[in-house]
Scaffold this motif. Structure first.
Motif, PDB file in Angstrom:
ATOM      1  N   SER A 165       0.836  -1.210   0.000  1.00 22.61           N
ATOM      2  CA  SER A 165       0.000   0.000   0.000  1.00 22.61           C
ATOM      3  C   SER A 165       0.869   1.257   0.000  1.00 22.61           C
ATOM      4  N   ILE A 166       0.265   2.298  -0.555  1.00 22.40           N
ATOM      5  CA  ILE A 166       0.916   3.620  -0.599  1.00 22.40           C
ATOM      6  C   ILE A 166      -0.046   4.636   0.012  1.00 22.40           C
ATOM      7  N   ASN A 167       0.421   5.376   0.980  1.00 27.55           N
ATOM      8  CA  ASN A 167      -0.361   6.456   1.591  1.00 27.55           C
ATOM      9  C   ASN A 167       0.319   7.791   1.283  1.00 27.55           C
ATOM     10  N   LEU A 168      -0.433   8.720   0.710  1.00 29.10           N
ATOM     11  CA  LEU A 168       0.124  10.025   0.374  1.00 29.10           C
ATOM     12  C   LEU A 168      -0.678  11.114   1.090  1.00 29.10           C
ATOM     13  N   LEU A 169       0.036  11.957   1.818  1.00 31.79           N
ATOM     14  CA  LEU A 169      -0.579  13.103   2.497  1.00 31.79           C
ATOM     15  C   LEU A 169       0.055  14.376   1.931  1.00 31.79           C
ATOM     16  N   ALA A 170      -0.759  15.209   1.261  1.00 27.60           N
ATOM     17  CA  ALA A 170      -0.276  16.449   0.644  1.00 27.60           C
ATOM     18  C   ALA A 170      -0.868  17.640   1.386  1.00 27.60           C
ATOM     19  N   THR A 171      -0.027  18.637   1.651  1.00 25.93           N
ATOM     20  CA  THR A 171      -0.447  19.820   2.405  1.00 25.93           C
ATOM     21  C   THR A 171       0.049  21.080   1.697  1.00 25.93           C
ATOM     22  N   ILE A 172      -0.844  22.030   1.512  1.00 26.07           N
ATOM     23  CA  ILE A 172      -0.487  23.335   0.952  1.00 26.07           C
ATOM     24  C   ILE A 172      -0.147  24.272   2.104  1.00 26.07           C
ATOM     25  N   ILE A 173       1.010  24.902   2.050  1.00 26.39           N
ATOM     26  CA  ILE A 173       1.458  25.746   3.156  1.00 26.39           C
ATOM     27  C   ILE A 173       0.596  27.004   3.273  1.00 26.39           C
ATOM     28  N   ASP A 174       0.290  27.663   2.166  1.00 25.05           N
ATOM     29  CA  ASP A 174      -0.513  28.894   2.192  1.00 25.05           C
ATOM     30  C   ASP A 174      -1.793  28.643   1.395  1.00 25.05           C
ATOM     31  N   ARG A 175      -2.871  28.385   2.080  1.00 32.99           N
ATOM     32  CA  ARG A 175      -4.129  28.083   1.397  1.00 32.99           C
ATOM     33  C   ARG A 175      -4.757  29.310   0.750  1.00 32.99           C
ATOM     34  N   LYS A 176      -4.259  30.488   1.072  1.00 26.13           N
ATOM     35  CA  LYS A 176      -4.729  31.695   0.388  1.00 26.13           C
ATOM     36  C   LYS A 176      -4.280  31.711  -1.068  1.00 26.13           C
ATOM     37  N   VAL A 177      -3.128  31.072  -1.335  1.00 27.37           N
ATOM     38  CA  VAL A 177      -2.570  31.042  -2.688  1.00 27.37           C
ATOM     39  C   VAL A 177      -3.140  29.878  -3.490  1.00 27.37           C
ATOM     40  N   LEU A 178      -3.164  28.703  -2.888  1.00 29.35           N
ATOM     41  CA  LEU A 178      -3.626  27.488  -3.570  1.00 29.35           C
ATOM     42  C   LEU A 178      -4.628  26.753  -2.710  1.00 29.35           C
ATOM     43  N   GLN A 179      -5.464  25.957  -3.370  1.00 32.66           N
ATOM     44  CA  GLN A 179      -6.357  25.023  -2.687  1.00 32.66           C
ATOM     45  C   GLN A 179      -6.504  23.780  -3.538  1.00 32.66           C
ATOM     46  N   PHE A 180      -6.725  22.665  -2.854  1.00 30.90           N
ATOM     47  CA  PHE A 180      -7.050  21.459  -3.598  1.00 30.90           C
ATOM     48  C   PHE A 180      -8.490  21.551  -4.104  1.00 30.90           C
ATOM     49  N   GLN A 181      -8.847  20.616  -4.958  1.00 33.56           N
ATOM     50  CA  GLN A 181     -10.166  20.681  -5.579  1.00 33.56           C
ATOM     51  C   GLN A 181     -11.295  20.586  -4.558  1.00 33.56           C
TER      52      GLN A 181
END
Length: 453
Positions: A33-49
């Protein structure tokens, strides 16, 4: 699995960030299994879908029957704000023996201005409009007045001193008094060091200034900008704002601006030389055309760059317009001190306050790294949109006064007509009564006195 490159994404768009794994290598290591955790440091600039700044994805390889050579994980991110940020992603792999391996990675993302069709249309229309305006100005020029201004260049010298003496210092003072960050401070200072723009010629025509002086001042300020801009940038600008920055001055764009102005003015002067009867018609339409073009720049330009208003705080919105507005006042005061007439005071004030903001845009874009270069242009945008606001207000007041006075004139005219009509009727009535009495007296004289007795 980790990326060293920097991603560039236009704002207001969605971008797919793909992470690729080698399936064969995982099979050789018996990864289940593969577990991936992605985090955006500044959510004002980017957001996930999913409108969050964090997302977790799990892939179970024990039930995965795909035979592709790679395993792809797609992260859809939305660019919202002009800046830079990091996406940190942690990859955890688990093999059949429950052994866990961790890998921490990050990728830098720069968000850039949107690439919209309306933006391209607006930017490509500007050179043609400037050429059209310059040809109009060339038709309205008076060679005799131009020769007088060249032989006695007192007014031009006053404008030069105001343009390159007052404006850079006004910009510097504003940024220090109101404590602008260096990035935005340099943006306002760059605007203050630029030569005059074609908008000043339009405003001079609209407000009955000296168009010959206005055009000559714009030409002189653009010509001398090759010397004056480097002096200011490499002395006060470099010391006060950006010590280690190599400031790039767009000499090619300055040459293009100068050539466009000279060639367009020459075309207008040639046209009026061969067709002198054309000048009264151009003089008649130049004001309404100039007003329409000003509103085109303001309304369409605001629509095109509306996204930039998110970067304007209250302090910048209230203090940045002081650069052109104080320039108008001080330019006019200096012209008054040197005993210029009212027409030239207006002209010098307008020429002082109006800058060629397009040159400042290019200086900022080429001198600063992305995306800071685009952020700094917010200051230039505020100046370009707000600098003419007092003149819009004056035009509105003049329009209202004209309508009110016209209405009063009509009322007064109606009252006068009624008075004249009543006076005529009274005179006619008096004449009729006098004539009646004369006729009666005449008839009485004809009747014998004995018949009356």
């Amino acid at each position: 699995m980790c990326f060293n490159e920097t991603y560039k994404i236009p704002i207001l768009t969605t971008h797919v960030f793909r992470i690729t794994f080698n399936r064969t290598r995982f099979e050789q290591r018996n990864i289940q299994s593969i577990n991936l955790l992605a985090t955006i440091i500044d959510r004002k600039v980017l957001q996930f879908q999913n409108n969050s700044d964090q997302i977790m994805i799990k892939i179970d390889l024990s039930n995965d029957h795909e035979r592709n050579q790679t395993i792809d994980i797609d992260l859809k991110i939305k660019a919202k704000y002009l800046n830079r940020t990091l996406i940190n992603y942690n990859i955890k792999t688990i093999d059949i023996n429950e052994q866990i391996d961790l890998l921490n990675c990050s990728v830098e993302v720069l968000t850039l201005p949107p690439q919209l069709l309306r933006t391209k249309i607006f930017l490509r229309s500007i050179p043609f409009i400037v050429i059209f305006i310059s040809i109009q100005m060339g038709i309205l020029l008076d060679i005799v007045v131009l020769k007088e201004l060249v032989h006695r260049p007192i007014a031009v010298a006053i404008g030069f001193i105001c343009q390159y003496g007052l404006m850079p210092m006004i910009a510097f003072t504003i940024t220090k008094i109101f404590q602008y960050p260096p990035l935005y401070g340099f943006g306002l200072f760059a605007v203050g060091c630029c030569p005059g723009g074609s908008t000043s010629n339009q405003l001079t025509v609209i407000f009955d200034g000296d168009i010959n002086l206005s055009v000559l001042m714009s030409f002189v300020s653009t010509l001398t900008s090759f010397l004056m801009m480097p002096i200011w940038f490499y002395t006060l600008g470099n010391y006060a704002y950006l010590h280690e920055l190599k400031i790039i001055i767009p000499f090619q764009s300055l040459m293009r601006s100068l050539a466009t102005t000279v060639v367009s003015l020459s075309i207008g002067m040639i046209i009026v030389y061969f067709f002198p009867k054309l000048k009264p018609y151009v003089h008649r339409i130049v004001k309404p055309v100039s007003i329409l073009l000003l509103f085109y720049f303001f309304i369409f330009g605001t629509y095109v760059n509306f996204y930039l208003f998110a970067y304007i705080n209250l302090r910048m919105a209230l203090t940045t317009p002081l650069l052109p507005w104080v320039g108008y006042i001080l330019g006019g005061v200096v012209a008054w001190i040197f005993q210029q007439d009212w027409i030239r005071i207006k002209t010098i004030g307008i020429e002082t306050g109006i800058q060629n903001v397009g040159i400042a845009f290019l200086v900022l874009l080429y001198s600063l790294p992305e995306p800071e270069n685009h952020q700094s242009t917010v200051i230039a945008m505020i100046v370009s949109y707000i600098s003419s606001q007092p003149f819009y207000i004056i035009l509105l007041i003049r329009f209202i006064r004209k309508k009110c006075f016209k209405k009063k004139e009509v009322q007064i005219k109606n009252i006068v007509e009624v008075d004249v009509k009543l006076k005529d009727e009274l005179e006619n009535s008096s004449k009729s009564m006098i004539k009646f009495h004369q006729e009666v007296d005449h008839d009485l004289q004809k009747v014998p006195l004995s018949s009356i007795v």
